[in-house]
Scaffold this active site. Structure first.
Site, PDB file in Angstrom:
ATOM      1  N   ASN A 112      11.365   7.344  10.547  1.00 43.03           N
ATOM      2  CA  ASN A 112      11.829   5.977  10.766  1.00 43.03           C
ATOM      3  C   ASN A 112      13.194   5.899  11.436  1.00 43.03           C
ATOM      4  O   ASN A 112      13.563   4.869  11.960  1.00 43.03           O
ATOM      5  CB  ASN A 112      11.855   5.209   9.438  1.00 43.03           C
ATOM      6  CG  ASN A 112      12.492   5.995   8.325  1.00 43.03           C
ATOM      7  OD1 ASN A 112      12.066   7.108   8.012  1.00 43.03           O
ATOM      8  ND2 ASN A 112      13.526   5.453   7.723  1.00 43.03           N
ATOM      9  N   CYS A 160      17.586   0.773   5.140  1.00 42.60           N
ATOM     10  CA  CYS A 160      17.657   0.980   3.697  1.00 42.60           C
ATOM     11  C   CYS A 160      18.978   1.603   3.301  1.00 42.60           C
ATOM     12  O   CYS A 160      19.442   1.415   2.199  1.00 42.60           O
ATOM     13  CB  CYS A 160      16.524   1.895   3.242  1.00 42.60           C
ATOM     14  SG  CYS A 160      15.008   1.600   4.114  1.00 42.60           S
ATOM     15  N   HIS A 198       4.341  -4.849   7.844  1.00 46.35           N
ATOM     16  CA  HIS A 198       5.468  -5.465   8.561  1.00 46.35           C
ATOM     17  C   HIS A 198       6.072  -4.547   9.621  1.00 46.35           C
ATOM     18  O   HIS A 198       6.967  -4.943  10.357  1.00 46.35           O
ATOM     19  CB  HIS A 198       6.529  -5.997   7.586  1.00 46.35           C
ATOM     20  CG  HIS A 198       7.411  -4.965   6.949  1.00 46.35           C
ATOM     21  ND1 HIS A 198       8.672  -4.682   7.414  1.00 46.35           N
ATOM     22  CD2 HIS A 198       7.232  -4.158   5.875  1.00 46.35           C
ATOM     23  CE1 HIS A 198       9.243  -3.756   6.646  1.00 46.35           C
ATOM     24  NE2 HIS A 198       8.373  -3.418   5.707  1.00 46.35           N
ATOM     25  N   THR A 247      -4.083  -9.827  -8.817  1.00 43.77           N
ATOM     26  CA  THR A 247      -4.869 -10.624  -7.867  1.00 43.77           C
ATOM     27  C   THR A 247      -4.450 -10.282  -6.443  1.00 43.77           C
ATOM     28  O   THR A 247      -3.255 -10.236  -6.133  1.00 43.77           O
ATOM     29  CB  THR A 247      -4.661 -12.126  -8.155  1.00 43.77           C
ATOM     30  OG1 THR A 247      -5.037 -12.359  -9.514  1.00 43.77           O
ATOM     31  CG2 THR A 247      -5.491 -12.990  -7.224  1.00 43.77           C
ATOM     32  N   SER A 263       6.295   1.431   0.433  1.00 45.11           N
ATOM     33  CA  SER A 263       6.962   2.103  -0.692  1.00 45.11           C
ATOM     34  C   SER A 263       5.992   2.320  -1.848  1.00 45.11           C
ATOM     35  O   SER A 263       5.922   3.413  -2.419  1.00 45.11           O
ATOM     36  CB  SER A 263       8.157   1.269  -1.181  1.00 45.11           C
ATOM     37  OG  SER A 263       9.084   1.096  -0.139  1.00 45.11           O
ATOM     38  N   GLN A 308       5.551   4.354  10.019  1.00 45.37           N
ATOM     39  CA  GLN A 308       6.102   4.130  11.363  1.00 45.37           C
ATOM     40  C   GLN A 308       5.085   4.423  12.464  1.00 45.37           C
ATOM     41  O   GLN A 308       5.316   4.095  13.628  1.00 45.37           O
ATOM     42  CB  GLN A 308       7.339   5.014  11.585  1.00 45.37           C
ATOM     43  CG  GLN A 308       8.558   4.591  10.784  1.00 45.37           C
ATOM     44  CD  GLN A 308       9.191   3.307  11.291  1.00 45.37           C
ATOM     45  OE1 GLN A 308       9.074   2.933  12.461  1.00 45.37           O
ATOM     46  NE2 GLN A 308       9.867   2.597  10.412  1.00 45.37           N
ATOM     47  N   SER A 311       2.182   0.176   6.230  1.00 46.18           N
ATOM     48  CA  SER A 311       2.832  -1.078   5.846  1.00 46.18           C
ATOM     49  C   SER A 311       2.726  -2.077   6.986  1.00 46.18           C
ATOM     50  O   SER A 311       3.069  -1.758   8.127  1.00 46.18           O
ATOM     51  CB  SER A 311       4.299  -0.803   5.510  1.00 46.18           C
ATOM     52  OG  SER A 311       4.961  -2.016   5.256  1.00 46.18           O
TER      53      SER A 311
HETATM   54  C1  LIG Z   1       9.503   0.923   6.128  1.00 47.30           C
HETATM   55  C2  LIG Z   1       9.087   2.254   5.655  1.00 47.30           C
HETATM   56  C3  LIG Z   1       8.636   2.465   4.339  1.00 47.30           C
HETATM   57  C4  LIG Z   1       8.638   1.358   3.313  1.00 47.30           C
HETATM   58  O1  LIG Z   1       7.685   0.386   3.584  1.00 47.30           O
HETATM   59  P1  LIG Z   1       7.819  -1.046   2.856  1.00 47.30           P
HETATM   60  O2  LIG Z   1       6.559  -1.749   3.225  1.00 47.30           O
HETATM   61  O3  LIG Z   1       9.030  -1.695   3.443  1.00 47.30           O
HETATM   62  O4  LIG Z   1       7.928  -0.782   1.403  1.00 47.30           O
HETATM   63  C5  LIG Z   1       8.207   3.710   3.975  1.00 47.30           C
HETATM   64  N1  LIG Z   1       8.224   4.727   4.849  1.00 47.30           N
HETATM   65  C6  LIG Z   1       8.651   4.581   6.117  1.00 47.30           C
HETATM   66  C7  LIG Z   1       8.614   5.744   7.042  1.00 47.30           C
HETATM   67  C8  LIG Z   1       9.099   3.346   6.562  1.00 47.30           C
HETATM   68  O5  LIG Z   1       9.522   3.216   7.811  1.00 47.30           O
END
Ligand SMILES: *Cc1c(COP(=O)(O)O)cnc(C)c1O
Length: 396
Positions: free
Chosen positions: A151, A324, A201, A237, A71, A179, A199
């Protein structure tokens, strides 16, 4: 049985990513900005993580900026390009109707500031058409931002072609590749990408960490003011444990893309075939040009949320759109963008697989979903009206 099929919402961390983080809590704990040896050890680790990530994306370490996640990377890329454009009188942005809210809500904010936004149509297959991008770019276009992979429905955009068009017209091109990275091969130079968000995760790394790639020479403004971290573009940091976990997770998933795809494609396609045998069911998004682990279907006459609850009782973790938006009653903007009517968009199910899912799990899910859909339809007044011919089926 406990089946996790919600990897587009988030993934389980890999053992290697966890192991890469642990020493940073009590062994490499210095502040990378400190000049003493403890700090320098941390700075070296930080540099090696940056190099690992750059190598996977096909860029230089100096083109990677760490952020708190996808994000923030999306926000920074868009707001920075907008600010740069604004100075030259360029206040037009091109994007697509199926972007993540991190992009769409940022664009909404810019609209209030006087920006004009063109959202490209994604058509029924969930893919933008390059010729429509060519037509949408204007002399005052400050930025084009189109996601790499969606996503919700997993569709893959013709990113290299979109980037080529942008370069021809001299417009910077950003892609939200959250993604895609770690799941399909992404190469920023070969695919004409100027800015890219990722991202950790979403590829078995930790939550709360991500990165923004920005091509050398492209101006970047900061969202967070403070110290001189990230070459003055992102103060605070550095979250070294998370950064080390992200680098480990990325090199591991990038190395396994071919192997994982080979494992996932038959599972995905079997799941689609099995679910499509349920009457009045439709697949959302292009059947082939989609992420190897993504399945998204709509069932006529049911509520996606009720289906999720029944599936959860049977040990299946799935999603009815994007995590979301779950919790809100608005139907998915992505499903509306591909032309699904409201009542069909409400009856949708997303299953996002990882390489840990098995063929047995897929068979179990098909059976469980078939039973749950039948049960919900039995209780549904809408379904009764459809069966008795009082209403027309939307999905044939
Ligand atoms: C999950 C996702 C985000 C947001 O990423 P975060 O690390 O959770 O803030 C943005 N764009 C897409 C396409 C996502 O799948």
């Amino acid at each position: 049985m406990e089946i996790y099929a919600d990897n587009a919402a988030t993934t389980k961390m890999s053992r290697r990513a966890i192991d890469a983080m642990l020493p940073c809590f009590d062994k490499i704990y210095g502040n990378p900005s400190s000049l003493h040896s403890e700090g320098q050890r941390a700075a070296e680790a930080l540099m090696s993580a940056r190099e690992t990530i750059a190598k996977v994306l096909g860029c230089e370490a100096g083109e990677i900026y760490f952020t708190s996640g996808g994000s923030e990377a999306d926000n920074q890329a868009i707001l920075s390009a907008a600010e740069t454009g604004e100075k030259k009188g360029k206040t037009h942005i091109v994007s697509s109707a199926m972007e993540h809210h991190a992009v769409l809500h940022t664009l909404e904010k810019l609209k209030k500031r006087g920006f004009d936004v063109t959202l490209l149509d994604v058509h029924e297959n969930g893919i933008v058409r390059p010729e429509e991008l060519t037509a949408a770019i204007r002399p005052d276009t400050a930025l084009v931002t189109v996601m790499y992979a969606n996503n919700e429905i997993g569709t893959l955009q013709p990113v290299a072609e979109l980037g080529r068009i942008c370069h021809e017209k001299g417009v910077p091109f950003h892609t939200d590749a959250v993604q895609a990275v770690g799941h399909v091969h992404v190469h920023v130079k070969e695919e004409n990408i100027d800015m890219l968000s990722l991202s950790a995760h979403k590829f078995h790394g930790p939550k709360g960490i991500g990165a923004l790639y920005v091509k050398k020479g492209l101006p970047l403004t900061s969202l967070i003011e403070g110290g001189a971290q990230e070459r003055g573009k992102r103060a605070g940091t550095e979250n070294l444990p998370a950064i080390m976990g992200m680098a480990a997770a990325l090199s591991e998933s990038a190395a396994q893309i071919n192997e994982n795809t080979k494992k996932l494609l038959p599972l995905r396609d079997r799941l689609v075939r099995g679910l499509m045998q349920i009457p009045h069911t439709v697949l959302n998004g292009d059947p082939q040009l989609r992420l190897p682990g993504n399945v998204n279907v709509s069932f006529e006459g049911i509520e996606g949320e009720s289906l999720l609850l029944l599936l959860d009782e049977k040990g299946i973790c799935a999603s009815s759109g994007s995590a979301c938006t779950s919790g809100s009653l608005d139907p998915s903007h992505v499903l509306l963008a591909i032309g699904r009517p409201h009542e069909i968009a409400h009856g949708s199910l997303r299953l996002s697989l990882s390489e840990e899912n098995t063929p047995e799990e897929v068979e179990y899910m098909i059976g469980a979903i078939r039973d749950a859909v039948a049960r919900l339809r039995e209780m549904s007044p809408v379904w009764r009206d459809l069966k008795e011919g009082k209403k027309q089926y939307v999905i044939q």
